[in-house]
Design a protein around this motif. Sequence first.
Motif, PDB file in Angstrom:
ATOM      1  N   LEU A 194      -1.939 -88.566  56.706  1.00  0.00           N
ATOM      2  CA  LEU A 194      -3.045 -89.468  56.377  1.00  0.00           C
ATOM      3  C   LEU A 194      -4.270 -89.367  57.293  1.00  0.00           C
ATOM      4  O   LEU A 194      -5.404 -89.356  56.790  1.00  0.00           O
ATOM      5  N   PRO A 195      -4.100 -89.282  58.625  1.00  0.00           N
ATOM      6  CA  PRO A 195      -5.312 -89.161  59.456  1.00  0.00           C
ATOM      7  C   PRO A 195      -6.156 -87.941  59.075  1.00  0.00           C
ATOM      8  O   PRO A 195      -7.387 -88.001  59.087  1.00  0.00           O
ATOM      9  N   PHE A 196      -5.487 -86.845  58.708  1.00  0.00           N
ATOM     10  CA  PHE A 196      -6.218 -85.639  58.300  1.00  0.00           C
ATOM     11  C   PHE A 196      -6.916 -85.869  56.942  1.00  0.00           C
ATOM     12  O   PHE A 196      -8.038 -85.415  56.733  1.00  0.00           O
ATOM     13  N   VAL A 197      -6.230 -86.571  56.045  1.00  0.00           N
ATOM     14  CA  VAL A 197      -6.816 -86.813  54.709  1.00  0.00           C
ATOM     15  C   VAL A 197      -8.053 -87.710  54.837  1.00  0.00           C
ATOM     16  O   VAL A 197      -9.091 -87.457  54.213  1.00  0.00           O
ATOM     17  N   MET A 198      -7.950 -88.735  55.684  1.00  0.00           N
ATOM     18  CA  MET A 198      -9.085 -89.643  55.884  1.00  0.00           C
ATOM     19  C   MET A 198     -10.284 -88.881  56.469  1.00  0.00           C
ATOM     20  O   MET A 198     -11.418 -89.046  56.025  1.00  0.00           O
TER      21      MET A 198
END
Length: 289
Positions: A194-198
């Motif tokens: 998720l941090p990468f997707v955000m």
Amino acid sequence: MPARDMLRNALLLQIEAGADEAIAEAPVDRFAQRPPSPAPAAPAPAAAARPAPPAAARPAPTPVRVTRPAAPAALVTAETALGAARAAALAAPTLADLRAAVEAFEGCQLKETATHTVFADGAEGAPAMFVGEAPGADEDRIGKPFVGVSGQLLDRMIATIGLSRSLNAYITNILFWRPPGNREPSSEEIALCLPFVMRHIELARPKVLVFLGGPSAKTLLGRAEGITRLRGRWQDFRTQGMLERGEPPIAAMAMFHPAYLLRTPGAKREAWRDLMAIRARLAEAGALG
Ligand code: URA
């Protein structure tokens, strides 16, 4: 039935059940791994029978330090990996840097069984960004998102509203590695990506963001409802970073996943309605030629 056919059928049965990946170099004999049965308990030493030493000869009691109980090792590892994912994502100033950071990330166990890291495909800086769920077998083999049958349907769908990967559409997933056998990803695996997707969304900064299917919509909107409730409505999307920097939200819409549309042709009517809304929004933003 000849033994060869029986073996073949057994293999086909496993493939149908999703066990189509060898995840280790050699098979593991789980029966041989059973813990040895406990040894019979040794008789307790007859301490009570021994006379107590005189008080002066007794060792001083060891001071007791009260500490917090240690977190289980697995939890510590997951927290460390999540911290590393956040730090690596935040440190990426461009899409190319983010791609390199995702490719270098070793904290998600899905990577161990995947052939390729599947980051994104399409035009960087495109006004429309589509976010699906996870790479499948074709995507894992080729290293690009949505290249199998559902990807071909996605390409046809977006073409009806004047979008293409080569010009004005950018495509990714909420997971960068294929879950083995296409199993459902765990919440921990999703959280690690998720941090990468955000950051991916922040850096791509599309005019319109489209979540393909329930897992993508629920994860990125932080909502519990299913796709039938979430689809077809515009939502304001902002990452924590965008919020902190006071940046305006991105118009976001969830729609049915193309794989669902292949299985449920009757749902194409709603998908068509959503595509029309997306086209209108892009036209309003002056993003369609
Ligand atoms: N389904 C997805 O959600 N993503 C892909 O890349 C392929 C199929």
